[in-house]
Design a protein around this motif. Structure first.
Motif, PDB file in Angstrom:
ATOM      1  N   LYS A   7      26.124  32.733  31.114  1.00  0.00           N
ATOM      2  CA  LYS A   7      27.103  33.118  32.141  1.00  0.00           C
ATOM      3  C   LYS A   7      28.519  33.053  31.574  1.00  0.00           C
ATOM      4  O   LYS A   7      29.335  33.936  31.816  1.00  0.00           O
ATOM      5  CB  LYS A   7      26.981  32.208  33.370  1.00  0.00           C
ATOM      6  N   TYR A   8      28.788  31.981  30.822  1.00  0.00           N
ATOM      7  CA  TYR A   8      30.109  31.812  30.221  1.00  0.00           C
ATOM      8  C   TYR A   8      30.411  32.976  29.280  1.00  0.00           C
ATOM      9  O   TYR A   8      31.499  33.563  29.319  1.00  0.00           O
ATOM     10  CB  TYR A   8      30.175  30.481  29.470  1.00  0.00           C
ATOM     11  N   GLN A   9      29.436  33.327  28.432  1.00  0.00           N
ATOM     12  CA  GLN A   9      29.624  34.435  27.495  1.00  0.00           C
ATOM     13  C   GLN A   9      29.818  35.745  28.248  1.00  0.00           C
ATOM     14  O   GLN A   9      30.649  36.575  27.867  1.00  0.00           O
ATOM     15  CB  GLN A   9      28.447  34.526  26.531  1.00  0.00           C
ATOM     16  N   SER A  10      29.058  35.919  29.325  1.00  0.00           N
ATOM     17  CA  SER A  10      29.195  37.126  30.144  1.00  0.00           C
ATOM     18  C   SER A  10      30.586  37.196  30.760  1.00  0.00           C
ATOM     19  O   SER A  10      31.230  38.246  30.755  1.00  0.00           O
ATOM     20  CB  SER A  10      28.121  37.133  31.242  1.00  0.00           C
ATOM     21  N   ILE A  11      31.048  36.051  31.274  1.00  0.00           N
ATOM     22  CA  ILE A  11      32.386  35.996  31.878  1.00  0.00           C
ATOM     23  C   ILE A  11      33.451  36.266  30.813  1.00  0.00           C
ATOM     24  O   ILE A  11      34.411  37.010  31.053  1.00  0.00           O
ATOM     25  CB  ILE A  11      32.613  34.637  32.575  1.00  0.00           C
ATOM     26  N   GLU A  12      33.278  35.673  29.631  1.00  0.00           N
ATOM     27  CA  GLU A  12      34.223  35.905  28.534  1.00  0.00           C
ATOM     28  C   GLU A  12      34.264  37.395  28.178  1.00  0.00           C
ATOM     29  O   GLU A  12      35.329  37.953  27.956  1.00  0.00           O
ATOM     30  CB  GLU A  12      33.813  35.093  27.293  1.00  0.00           C
ATOM     31  N   LYS A  13      33.084  38.022  28.140  1.00  0.00           N
ATOM     32  CA  LYS A  13      33.001  39.446  27.815  1.00  0.00           C
ATOM     33  C   LYS A  13      33.703  40.270  28.893  1.00  0.00           C
ATOM     34  O   LYS A  13      34.474  41.182  28.585  1.00  0.00           O
ATOM     35  CB  LYS A  13      31.527  39.840  27.695  1.00  0.00           C
ATOM     36  N   LYS A  14      33.424  39.948  30.166  1.00  0.00           N
ATOM     37  CA  LYS A  14      34.072  40.657  31.274  1.00  0.00           C
ATOM     38  C   LYS A  14      35.581  40.450  31.237  1.00  0.00           C
ATOM     39  O   LYS A  14      36.350  41.377  31.476  1.00  0.00           O
ATOM     40  CB  LYS A  14      33.518  40.179  32.620  1.00  0.00           C
ATOM     41  N   LEU A  15      35.988  39.217  30.934  1.00  0.00           N
ATOM     42  CA  LEU A  15      37.417  38.905  30.854  1.00  0.00           C
ATOM     43  C   LEU A  15      38.073  39.730  29.749  1.00  0.00           C
ATOM     44  O   LEU A  15      39.156  40.282  29.939  1.00  0.00           O
ATOM     45  CB  LEU A  15      37.614  37.404  30.609  1.00  0.00           C
ATOM     46  N   GLY A  16      37.401  39.819  28.613  1.00  0.00           N
ATOM     47  CA  GLY A  16      37.909  40.646  27.512  1.00  0.00           C
ATOM     48  C   GLY A  16      38.011  42.092  27.924  1.00  0.00           C
ATOM     49  O   GLY A  16      39.014  42.768  27.652  1.00  0.00           O
ATOM     50  N   SER A  17      36.979  42.574  28.594  1.00  0.00           N
ATOM     51  CA  SER A  17      36.963  43.959  29.072  1.00  0.00           C
ATOM     52  C   SER A  17      38.086  44.190  30.079  1.00  0.00           C
ATOM     53  O   SER A  17      38.797  45.199  30.024  1.00  0.00           O
ATOM     54  CB  SER A  17      35.601  44.270  29.715  1.00  0.00           C
ATOM     55  N   MET A  18      38.250  43.225  31.007  1.00  0.00           N
ATOM     56  CA  MET A  18      39.304  43.353  32.014  1.00  0.00           C
ATOM     57  C   MET A  18      40.687  43.307  31.368  1.00  0.00           C
ATOM     58  O   MET A  18      41.590  44.045  31.773  1.00  0.00           O
ATOM     59  CB  MET A  18      39.161  42.270  33.076  1.00  0.00           C
ATOM     60  N   SER A  19      40.845  42.479  30.351  1.00  0.00           N
ATOM     61  CA  SER A  19      42.124  42.410  29.639  1.00  0.00           C
ATOM     62  C   SER A  19      42.418  43.753  28.977  1.00  0.00           C
ATOM     63  O   SER A  19      43.550  44.244  29.024  1.00  0.00           O
ATOM     64  CB  SER A  19      42.089  41.306  28.583  1.00  0.00           C
TER      65      SER A  19
END
Length: 170
Positions: free
Chosen positions: A77-89
């Motif tokens: 979940k953390y990695q998924s959130i990090e990936k989404k955060l990167g994508s959102m950034s």
């Protein structure tokens, strides 16, 4: 009599030895019984402790496995959130860049619109000026025609008073 005394003394000593021996055997049997009882209690306690250790070890092992699974899920979940955060950034950065481009385009369009409006206003002003001049010229022509029609008879008569007929016949 001394032999009897010696025999009696030996018998008494033998009886005393037998009594001490019997008492010692009795104490040994009691100690042996207590030892067996303690050994049984120790075995039972050891078995119970071993059983409790195994149960708690099994429970802890299950808890550890559960924690590992939860950790794995949370890590994903953390990695998924990090990936989404990167994508959102990245999307935010792209949106900001697009916003800057659109702002520039809007300013450019606005300046073109203003320039076009100014040109259009100038064209309209020129047209209005031409219409005013045309109206003034039409009044001057009408005045000149009226003056020509009222000229005395000694000037050769020209059919200028009816210019529309001449234009239609020609």
């Amino acid at each position: 009599s001394s032999g009897i005394n010696a025999e009696y003394g030996a018998k008494a000593e033998l009886e005393e030895c037998r009594a001490r021996h019997s008492e010692t055997v009795s104490q040994l049997q009691l100690l042996l019984s207590q030892q067996q009882s303690l050994a049984t209690k120790w075995r039972n306690a050891h078995c119970e402790a071993t059983k409790q250790f195994e149960e708690s070890s099994t429970a802890m092992s299950q808890d550890l496995n559960t924690l590992r699974k939860e950790h794995s899920v949370l890590t994903q979940k953390y990695q998924s959130i990090e990936k989404k955060l990167g994508s959102m950034s990245q999307k935010t950065k792209t949106l900001r860049e697009n916003e800057k481009k659109m702002t520039k385009s809007l300013k450019l369009a606005e300046s073109h619109i203003i320039k076009t409006a100014e040109e259009l206003y100038s064209v309209v002003q020129n047209k209005n000026n031409l219409l005013r001049e045309r109206t003034v010229m039409a009044k001057e022509i009408e005045l000149l025609q009226t003056q020509l029609c009222n000229v005395p008879q000694y000037i050769p008569k020209l059919d200028l008073c009816q210019p529309e007929k001449d234009m239609m016949t020609s």
